[in-house]
Design a protein around this motif. Structure first.
Motif, PDB file in Angstrom:
ATOM      1  N   TYR A 255       0.813  -1.217   0.000  1.00  0.00           N
ATOM      2  CA  TYR A 255       0.000   0.000   0.000  1.00  0.00           C
ATOM      3  C   TYR A 255       0.849   1.271   0.000  1.00  0.00           C
ATOM      4  N   ASP A 256       2.097   1.154   0.368  1.00  0.00           N
ATOM      5  CA  ASP A 256       3.017   2.287   0.246  1.00  0.00           C
ATOM      6  C   ASP A 256       3.219   2.672  -1.217  1.00  0.00           C
TER       7      ASP A 256
ATOM      8  N   TYR B  58      -6.449   8.899   1.066  1.00  0.00           N
ATOM      9  CA  TYR B  58      -5.670   7.656   1.039  1.00  0.00           C
ATOM     10  C   TYR B  58      -4.434   7.774   1.921  1.00  0.00           C
ATOM     11  N   ASP B  59      -3.706   8.872   1.797  1.00  0.00           N
ATOM     12  CA  ASP B  59      -2.486   9.052   2.584  1.00  0.00           C
ATOM     13  C   ASP B  59      -2.786   8.992   4.078  1.00  0.00           C
ATOM     14  N   ALA B  60      -3.908   9.600   4.494  1.00  0.00           N
ATOM     15  CA  ALA B  60      -4.279   9.587   5.908  1.00  0.00           C
ATOM     16  C   ALA B  60      -4.594   8.168   6.372  1.00  0.00           C
ATOM     17  N   ALA B  61      -5.275   7.398   5.540  1.00  0.00           N
ATOM     18  CA  ALA B  61      -5.594   6.011   5.896  1.00  0.00           C
ATOM     19  C   ALA B  61      -4.332   5.169   5.997  1.00  0.00           C
ATOM     20  N   PHE B  62      -3.388   5.418   5.081  1.00  0.00           N
ATOM     21  CA  PHE B  62      -2.135   4.662   5.118  1.00  0.00           C
ATOM     22  C   PHE B  62      -1.352   4.959   6.394  1.00  0.00           C
TER      23      PHE B  62
ATOM     24  N   ALA C 106      -2.835   3.205   9.311  1.00  0.00           N
ATOM     25  CA  ALA C 106      -2.519   1.778   9.340  1.00  0.00           C
ATOM     26  C   ALA C 106      -1.104   1.530   9.845  1.00  0.00           C
ATOM     27  N   THR C 107      -0.153   2.297   9.343  1.00  0.00           N
ATOM     28  CA  THR C 107       1.248   2.032   9.688  1.00  0.00           C
ATOM     29  C   THR C 107       1.593   2.419  11.115  1.00  0.00           C
ATOM     30  N   SER C 108       0.804   3.306  11.708  1.00  0.00           N
ATOM     31  CA  SER C 108       1.086   3.723  13.085  1.00  0.00           C
ATOM     32  C   SER C 108       0.158   3.060  14.096  1.00  0.00           C
ATOM     33  N   ALA C 109      -0.676   2.119  13.633  1.00  0.00           N
ATOM     34  CA  ALA C 109      -1.653   1.471  14.515  1.00  0.00           C
ATOM     35  C   ALA C 109      -0.958   0.680  15.620  1.00  0.00           C
TER      36      ALA C 109
ATOM     37  N   GLU D 239      -7.691  -2.596   9.694  1.00  0.00           N
ATOM     38  CA  GLU D 239      -8.783  -1.694   9.337  1.00  0.00           C
ATOM     39  C   GLU D 239      -8.255  -0.531   8.494  1.00  0.00           C
ATOM     40  N   GLY D 240      -7.060  -0.057   8.851  1.00  0.00           N
ATOM     41  CA  GLY D 240      -6.446   1.019   8.078  1.00  0.00           C
ATOM     42  C   GLY D 240      -6.126   0.595   6.657  1.00  0.00           C
ATOM     43  N   TYR D 241      -5.547  -0.596   6.510  1.00  0.00           N
ATOM     44  CA  TYR D 241      -5.224  -1.077   5.161  1.00  0.00           C
ATOM     45  C   TYR D 241      -6.488  -1.415   4.366  1.00  0.00           C
TER      46      TYR D 241
END
Length: 520
Positions: free
Chosen positions: A434-435, A452-456, A459-462, A470-472
């Motif tokens: 997803y990156d 999209y950037d905010a969702a990514f 996810a990566t900081s979850a 859920e983020g991905y």
């Protein structure tokens, strides 16, 4: 490449059956010697800061080692680091290096070598130049054995990044002395991994020798790796069948059915195969209409594409491929909503016709001329099949397929309308897939999506796996809606390996590692 005659003859004289010895193993004390191939001279780039091809990256995993490494099971494990501590907020990672790590000239590996390696990665501007800076805000060596990383945000996949060769340490004195010639010959670099380069006959062969002073040398059976540099698939296959090579990742597609059961191995591809739409300034305005992109995507006959290829592919219904399961055993592909119902092709075609008509191109009338670029003949065949679907279903007859020599440069410059796109993951983590669509720096379709950037980043900081997934999942849903690419399939990787005489090959995201091989 060395010959086998003397060893086989000696065994015969000694009363041993020569046939019990694999024809591609040589005695080296209690070690073995192997010959392999995985690409040619151009891809054998051995500067960790600039290497961008699988052949070179795989070689780097033998010559160098990072804070983490891939172990015998292909899992992330501590490498040059003895331990790591994380702060309560997971923003500070403190690594303590092992006491028994040295460069191949005997000099101790220090935390400053990692600091310089990170700096050099950013300065060289290679394909992975932002791999550290995208995640890490700052880093410092507080002493020779201690390296501290301060992260921009919590990052669960940091070990995967630090196990990737681009983030490995480098010796400043060698880099500065040799400049552009650094790591182009054995004496123009030093090595901190299990092997050091003994020789490099350019355009022919790289020979690697196991380092006696590597901390785990006693556990490694492969003493010498003869890494042959060739690009001709048929030659690689012939050398494998004759017993000269024990491994090759080159096998002509037309020969794969014959080689099944005779050394051909299919592995999780960790990649996708897509049509990419140019959404940048140079792209045709017709493709800026998401309904046009959706119409084109819905009319791709994916079953037919898979039959043409005949390579054990799986139809793509998400950006990510299968093989990533959560604690409940659910595959991420099943966790997400599919981009489209691929089993309802006839209904999809009717929807596509309506969408195209609403966009002003009923029955394809007035649709502008577009160019669909690819980089080889097999992808040209698939592209032409896709264009034929658009003609037969939508009436669009103004799209032409072109194979271009400077494909990567053309795509990066935006000199195309549609293009083949495939993302081959660098490491096994959903973040890496997803990156590929995060921010504009990646230039994949010139897609820009703040949502999209905010969702990514979420996810990566979850903090938990559930929040991460859920983020991905949100990332995937946004891509399904925006369609910067149309996912066609997820392909399998294929390689040749002599598993009759060996075990222990590590194959991960196209990287091949021979360090853990053992003769049977």
């Amino acid at each position: 490449m060395k010959k086998l005659t003397k060893l086989v003859s000696a065994l015969t004289i000694a009363g041993l059956a020569a046939t019990t010895v694999p024809m591609n193993v040589w005695a080296d004390g209690d070690k073995i010697e192997i010959s392999v191939t995985g690409g040619g001279e151009d891809s054998m780039q051995l500067n960790t800061a600039t290497s961008g091809f699988l052949n070179g990256i795989s070689a780097l995993r033998h010559l160098y080692e990072g804070l983490y490494k891939l172990d015998a099971n292909g899992e992330i494990a501590l490498g040059q680091a003895a331990s790591v501590e994380q702060s309560d907020d997971n923003l500070t990672w403190t690594f303590t290096l092992r006491d028994d790590i040295t460069w191949s000239d005997g000099q101790a590996v220090t935390a400053n070598d990692f600091v310089f390696g990170f700096d050099n990665l950013a300065a060289q501007g290679g394909d992975y130049c932002t791999m550290i800076s995208d995640i890490v805000d700052s880093y410092e060596a507080t002493d020779d054995k201690t390296l501290v990383l301060h992260l921009k945000h919590a990052c669960s996949y940091l070990p995967s990044v630090l196990a990737f060769p681009s983030t490995y340490p480098a010796r400043q004195d060698y880099v500065e002395e040799y400049g552009d010639a650094y790591a182009t010959d054995p004496d123009k670099a030093v090595y901190n991994g299990p092997y050091e380069m003994e020789s490099w006959a350019h355009e022919s062969e790289v020979v690697m020798k196991l380092r006696d002073d590597y901390y785990d040398a006693d556990q490694i059976q492969v003493g010498t790796i003869n890494w042959e540099l060739i690009t001709e698939e048929s030659s690689a296959l012939a050398s494998f069948e004759s017993g000269d090579y024990i491994y090759s990742d080159m096998c002509p597609d037309e020969e794969k059915p014959r080689m099944e059961g005779n050394g051909l191995v299919y592995a999780e591809g960790n990649n996708n195969y897509c049509v990419m739409f140019n959404l940048g300034d140079k792209g045709n305005d017709v493709l800026k209409d998401v309904n046009v992109r959706k119409a084109l995507s819905l009319t791709i006959d994916r079953e037919r594409i898979m039959n043409i290829r005949g390579l054990n592919d799986e139809i793509g219904v998400t950006l990510a491929c299968r093989g990533y399961e959560n604690a409940d055993g659910t595959d991420f592909v099943d966790y997400c909503d599919p981009w489209e119902d691929v089993e309802a092709y006839e209904e999809n075609c009717e929807t596509a016709k309506q969408l195209l008509a609403e966009a002003g191109y009923e029955d394809g009338k007035g649709f502008p001329a577009l160019t669909y670029i690819v980089n080889n003949d097999s992808r040209k065949e698939i592209a032409e099949a896709i264009v034929n679907d658009w003609k037969e279903v939508l009436g669009i007859d103004s799209i032409t397929v072109e194979k271009v020599e400077n494909f990567s440069a053309a795509r990066n410059a935006g000199d195309y309308d549609l293009a083949y796109y495939g993302w081959f993951m660098d490491y096994k983590d959903l973040s890496n897939m997803y990156d590929s669509m995060y921010a504009t720096a990646n230039s994949n379709s010139f897609y820009q999506g703040d949502e999209y950037d905010a969702a990514f980043l979420k996810a990566t900081s979850a903090a938990t796996e559930e929040e991460q997934w859920e983020g991905y999942k949100e990332c995937d849903a946004i891509l399904a809606r925006d369609l910067p690419v149309s996912v066609i399939l997820h392909s399998m990787s294929a390689y040749l390996f002599d598993d009759t005489n060996y075990e222990g090959l590590v194959y991960s995201c196209g990287n091949f590692i021979f360090t853990y091989l053992k003769a049977l």
